[in-house]
Design an enzyme around this catalytic site. Structure first.
Site, short mmCIF file in Angstrom:
data_model
loop_
_atom_site.label_atom_id
_atom_site.label_comp_id
_atom_site.label_asym_id
_atom_site.label_seq_id
_atom_site.Cartn_x
_atom_site.Cartn_y
_atom_site.Cartn_z
N HIS A 346 -31.59 10.75 38.87
CA HIS A 346 -30.83 11.58 39.82
C HIS A 346 -31.30 13.02 39.89
O HIS A 346 -30.62 13.86 40.48
CB HIS A 346 -29.34 11.59 39.44
CG HIS A 346 -28.67 10.27 39.55
ND1 HIS A 346 -27.95 9.89 40.65
CD2 HIS A 346 -28.62 9.22 38.68
CE1 HIS A 346 -27.46 8.67 40.45
NE2 HIS A 346 -27.86 8.24 39.27
N LYS A 534 -19.01 21.67 46.59
CA LYS A 534 -19.91 20.98 45.65
C LYS A 534 -19.89 21.76 44.36
O LYS A 534 -19.37 22.88 44.32
CB LYS A 534 -21.33 20.91 46.22
CG LYS A 534 -21.82 22.26 46.76
CD LYS A 534 -23.23 22.18 47.33
CE LYS A 534 -23.31 21.61 48.71
NZ LYS A 534 -23.93 20.30 48.80
N ARG A 535 -20.46 21.20 43.30
CA ARG A 535 -20.54 21.96 42.05
C ARG A 535 -21.30 23.26 42.26
O ARG A 535 -22.16 23.35 43.14
CB ARG A 535 -21.23 21.12 40.97
CG ARG A 535 -20.33 20.06 40.39
CD ARG A 535 -19.07 20.65 39.77
NE ARG A 535 -19.39 21.34 38.54
CZ ARG A 535 -19.38 20.78 37.33
NH1 ARG A 535 -19.03 19.51 37.19
NH2 ARG A 535 -19.72 21.45 36.26
N LYS A 540 -28.12 25.13 44.47
CA LYS A 540 -27.34 24.75 45.66
C LYS A 540 -27.09 25.96 46.57
O LYS A 540 -26.64 25.83 47.70
CB LYS A 540 -26.02 24.10 45.26
CG LYS A 540 -26.19 22.75 44.54
CD LYS A 540 -24.84 22.16 44.14
CE LYS A 540 -24.97 20.94 43.24
NZ LYS A 540 -25.26 19.69 43.98
N THR A 642 -24.45 13.74 48.51
CA THR A 642 -23.65 12.68 49.13
C THR A 642 -22.52 13.30 49.94
O THR A 642 -22.00 12.69 50.86
CB THR A 642 -23.06 11.73 48.05
OG1 THR A 642 -22.58 12.51 46.96
CG2 THR A 642 -24.11 10.76 47.56
N LYS A 646 -20.57 12.47 53.71
CA LYS A 646 -19.13 12.44 53.96
C LYS A 646 -18.78 13.34 55.14
O LYS A 646 -17.95 12.99 55.99
CB LYS A 646 -18.36 12.85 52.69
CG LYS A 646 -18.55 11.85 51.54
CD LYS A 646 -18.13 12.40 50.18
CE LYS A 646 -18.71 11.52 49.06
NZ LYS A 646 -18.68 12.16 47.74
C1 26Q Z 1 -26.04 16.98 30.85
C2 26Q Z 1 -26.04 17.46 29.58
C3 26Q Z 1 -24.85 17.64 28.90
C4 26Q Z 1 -23.68 17.32 29.52
C5 26Q Z 1 -23.67 16.83 30.81
C6 26Q Z 1 -24.85 16.65 31.49
C7 26Q Z 1 -24.85 16.15 32.86
C8 26Q Z 1 -23.74 15.52 33.41
C9 26Q Z 1 -23.72 15.11 34.72
C10 26Q Z 1 -25.94 16.35 33.68
C11 26Q Z 1 -25.91 15.95 34.99
C12 26Q Z 1 -24.80 15.32 35.54
C13 26Q Z 1 -24.72 14.93 36.94
C14 26Q Z 1 -25.71 15.00 37.80
C15 26Q Z 1 -25.50 14.70 39.23
O1 26Q Z 1 -24.37 14.56 39.69
N1 26Q Z 1 -26.58 14.59 40.03
C16 26Q Z 1 -26.43 14.35 41.45
O2 26Q Z 1 -26.43 12.96 41.67
C17 26Q Z 1 -26.10 12.65 43.00
C18 26Q Z 1 -26.00 11.14 43.13
O3 26Q Z 1 -27.27 10.58 43.07
C19 26Q Z 1 -27.11 13.25 43.96
O4 26Q Z 1 -26.67 13.02 45.27
C20 26Q Z 1 -27.25 14.75 43.72
O5 26Q Z 1 -28.30 15.27 44.52
C21 26Q Z 1 -27.53 15.01 42.26
O6 26Q Z 1 -27.54 16.40 42.00
#
Ligand code: 26Q
Length: 802
Positions: A346, A534-535, A540, A642, A646
């Site tokens: 991702h 978004k986050r 971003k 995503t 939406k």
């Molecule tokens: C990493 C280290 C420690 C704690 C948490 C994390 C962590 C947790 C969640 C790192 C990343 C995430 C989430 C990433 C994410 O949401 N990526 C997104 O995934 C979507 C679905 O494929 C894409 O549409 C987005 O572009 C992408 O940013």
């Protein structure tokens, strides 16, 4: 129970009174929610049993989707919709003077995810069940989901989230299916006369107890499961300090970690990952064993998918079971494992790729570490055969290097399929980030462009629009979302376009009410609702958006004749608690909001609204009310996005860069129906490689930029807490890594075009319609269909039971 309004009403009333021992008039919305939820769950359970019988009988191949996050949101409304009983319930409640929407609001969001990745997992479960595919989710039952966000003086404050406070009507605890997971201890090696054996001694065990939640398919009697594991102390803890042990154990499923790539190597997070994987794989094997006798055929009946690298330990864990418990040889075990497991990436950002120091990994998971070492050694030997003498390449591809375990390398090597989440993202993986692996095994790599469930994000979130679409083209699109293209026939139908605009207007009114309620800000209903939700992440570029707002502000102050088309800029974003820079941006947006909203000359034209605690249930109110969708990441950085889909499905027009899935949106609707600006991914990557970008030049040569950037430190947007030097510095001292200044003028120009185009009501409504008409491709039904066919090789089983 739900066959007629009458029977629903009488059962609901009876249950309500018997559960709470008070008269109907005295019950609260929460009481009513609990009882309705219980009734719906009972109704679901009949189909749940039948679905499981069907799967058992047909021995259908099953996929298990392993994910550290499932961002489900609320379930009541969605379950009613998919069961096809919304109308009965709504009518019955209305006769009792109850509004179904208010009952729905009594439910807490299941917020077991950070953002895109977790919400994708939730959309995928909805599509699997709706396509009648045998597929279940496996995750962690966090006691606290992602933190709740509040603003205090414009600063983000985090509060613990408490979704289980009122219990969870949708879950079923299954203590008889609990499994023990070992940590720490040591591995003893011995020979049993036949082969080398390994025993994990002196381990500290944690009990994993499953809680199953039903995943209801759309009007097809299919109910799959989401199995969430909860950590509890083992019944016989050989432990000195029992209280301490209890606390340490429960900590494993206590909280969801916020997405923070800056703060690495938290041992508890690795514990969570192995906990999820070990519990899930054990339960998968157990259920396989019930239906099949030859473990060598596992990959013909089971597919295990890992959502990013977080569950990658499923690879060594499955190896461990096949080697140590099933007593297979290495080659055989390896073939079964790689044929069973597939992996989705991702992100392309190398700083976000997971790595674990050996000093943490090895003592916590001693047997798993041994297996990873062996996988690495065999892999490097294979590499040597192909690239003899090419030390540099082998070092770069190794799974273990520089005292670290590289989780993405393990994922690629140990699975048969590696996919990206949008066309551009997959190309970048193949030709840049993972190029060496692509050269080595090109056939593993493939693209699966993300999707969203149109059931939650269109039918549920936007009932008025749903009704209009049905009037326009019937309802075939509900089961075949790509049929939404039929709407193209209506793109010149003025009456239809006006009705489409009226619905958008109504949705804007509803959102405006929510905004007033939550922020006290009154917004102009005729203004453009321009939304970025978004986050919060530097890539971003919420900063680009807010700098542009400051530019409009400056221009209005300077030139009394400049009157932009009225706008309401709406933001929603959580920053990771440890992400200092992101929190500064939050404070900046709130500061700009104060400045703009309280300026008498400006506030009739521009309003800035920052909604607290952005989450799934709030998102469902926002998307239907948006005119403009901001998707403005630095090109090459957003794997897919995503939210963009939406918005599109709800008729918002995208203002975006050629990044992630924006590229594919652009290709489907053409340049008249989307506002594209900024550097292309190729250009961005070339600048990174070769240099040549100097942000100060843009500062010096563009007066608009200079004034806005200076505003960050000269007192225009500052307050008693100080200025925004860190942001100023990121732009000028650190050469603006995300090309905010570089893309500024092209962004401002696109915004200006939007302002002009919006005033042509029919033309704008036509753009909106064309967006909706072409959004069907972005249904997760299409995405899941592709995963099922190309990767998992699963299909809808024959209906054997009547
Ligand atoms: C990493 C280290 C420690 C704690 C948490 C994390 C962590 C947790 C969640 C790192 C990343 C995430 C989430 C990433 C994410 O949401 N990526 C997104 O995934 C979507 C679905 O494929 C894409 O549409 C987005 O572009 C992408 O940013």
């Amino acid at each position: 129970m739900f066959s007629s309004v009458q029977s629903f009403k009488s059962i609901f009333l009876k249950k309500l009174e018997s559960t709470y021992g008070k008269s109907f008039e005295e019950t609260t919305k929460q009481d009513q929610y609990q009882v309705l939820g219980q009734m719906v769950r009972e109704y679901i359970s009949e189909y749940w049993i039948l679905t499981n019988e069907k799967y058992r009988f047909t021995k259908a191949k099953t996929v298990y989707y392993l994910s550290i996050e499932f961002l489900l949101g609320r379930l009541l409304g969605n379950n009613l919709l998919n069961l096809g009983i919304t109308d009965v319930v709504k009518k019955g409640l209305k006769e009792l003077n109850i509004n179904l929407d208010e009952i729905e609001e009594a439910e807490s969001d299941a917020g077991l995810g950070n953002g895109g990745l977790g919400r994708l997992a939730a959309c995928f479960l909805d599509s699997l069940a709706s396509l009648e595919l045998p597929g279940h989710g496996c995750g962690i039952r966090y006691k606290h989901g992602l933190f709740e966000q509040k603003f205090v003086d414009g600063f983000q404050v985090e509060l613990p989230e408490q979704w289980l406070r009122q219990g969870n009507v949708w879950e079923v605890r299954k203590p008889d299916l609990a499994v023990e997971i070992p940590f720490w201890g040591r591995v003893q090696t011995y020979h049993d006369g036949e082969r080398l054996c390994f025993q994990h001694l002196e381990a500290e065990t944690i009990m994993a107890v499953p809680y199953d939640m039903p995943i209801v398919g759309y009007r097809n009697k299919t109910v799959n499961a989401l199995r969430l594991w909860s950590a509890e102390p083992s019944p016989l803890p050989y432990h000195k300090d029992v209280m301490q042990y209890k606390k340490e154990t429960e900590a494993v499923s206590e909280i969801l970690y916020p997405d923070d790539t800056h703060d690495e190597g938290k041992i508890l997070r690795l514990k969570q990952q192995y906990f999820l994987v070990a519990a899930s794989v054990r339960s998968i094997i157990r259920s396989y064993r019930k239906k099949n006798n030859n473990i060598r055929d596992l990959h013909e009946k089971v597919s295990i998918h890992i959502n990013d690298t977080h569950p990658v330990l499923a690879i060594p864990e499955l190896m461990r079971i096949l080697l140590d418990e099933e007593r297979l040889g290495w080659e055989e075990a390896w073939e079964i494992t790689t044929k069973t497991i597939s992996y989705t990436n991702h992100t392309t950002m190398s700083e976000a790729l997971e790595k674990w120091p050996i000093r943490i990994f090895k003592p916590l998971l001693p047997r798993i570490y041994m297996i990873v070492e062996e996988i690495n050694e065999r892999f490097c030997r294979e590499l040597w055969k192909k690239y003899e003498g090419d030390w540099k390449r082998i070092e770069e591809m190794a799974i273990i290097a520089h005292d670290q375990v590289k989780m993405a390398h393990l994922a690629i090597v140990g699975s048969h399929s590696v996919n990206g989440v949008a066309y551009l993202h997959t190309e970048i993986l193949k030709h840049r980030e993972m190029n060496l692996f692509y050269q080595y095994e090109p056939e593993k790599f493939n693209n699966k462009t993300n999707g969203i469930t149109h059931r939650r994000w269109l039918i549920k979130a936007n009932p008025e629009l749903t009704k209009l679409i049905k009037e326009g083209i019937g309802d075939k699109w509900i089961r075949q979302p790509e049929q939404l293209t039929e709407l193209m026939r209506l793109k010149d139908d003025e009456q239809f376009l006006i009705r489409l605009k009226d619905i958008k207007q109504k949705n804007k009114e509803k959102l405006a009410l929510r905004i007033l309620q939550q922020t006290g800000t009154k917004v102009d209903l005729a203004s453009i609702f321009d939304v970025q939700v978004k986050r919060l992440h530097a890539y971003k570029r919420q900063l680009l958006n807010v700098l542009h707002i400051l530019y409009l502000f400056n221009r209005m102050k300077e030139d009394r004749n400049f009157k932009p088309y009225p706008r309401t800029f709406i933001f929603g974003a959580k920053a990771s608690p440890g992400y200092y820079y992101a929190k500064k941006i939050i404070k900046l947006i709130n500061t700009v909001a104060d400045l703009v909203n309280n300026d008498k000359e400006v506030c009739d034209y521009i309003k800035v609204v920052f909604l607290e605690n952005y989450r799934v249930s709030l998102a469902e109110e926002i998307f239907p009310a948006a005119d403009v969708s901001e998707q403005i990441s630095t090109a090459s950085k957003e794997a897919s996005g995503t939210g963009n889909m939406k918005f599109m499905m709800n008729g918002a027009v995208t203002l975006g860069t050629m990044d992630g899935a924006n590229v594919e949106i652009f290709e489907r609707i053409g340049s008249e129906n989307i506002y594209i600006f900024g550097l292309r991914a190729e250009e961005v990557m070339n600048y990174y490689q070769n240099g040549g970008y100097h942000s100060r030049e843009y500062y010096h040569y563009d007066r608009r930029i200079r004034e806005v950037v200076d505003g960050l430190v000269n007192g225009i947007v500052s307050d008693s807490y100080g200025h925004f030097e860190p942001i100023y510095d990121s732009l000028l001292m650190q050469n603006d890594q995300y090309f905010v200044l570089k893309d500024f003028s092209s962004y401002a120009e696109a915004q200006e075009r939007i302002g002009m185009d919006f005033s042509n009501v029919l033309e704008w409504s036509k753009k909106s319609l064309i967006n909706i008409a072409n959004s069907g491709y972005f249904s997760s039904d299409r995405t899941i269909g592709e995963y099922a066919k190309d990767i998992w090789k699963i299909s809808t089983p024959q209906n054997v039971l009547q």
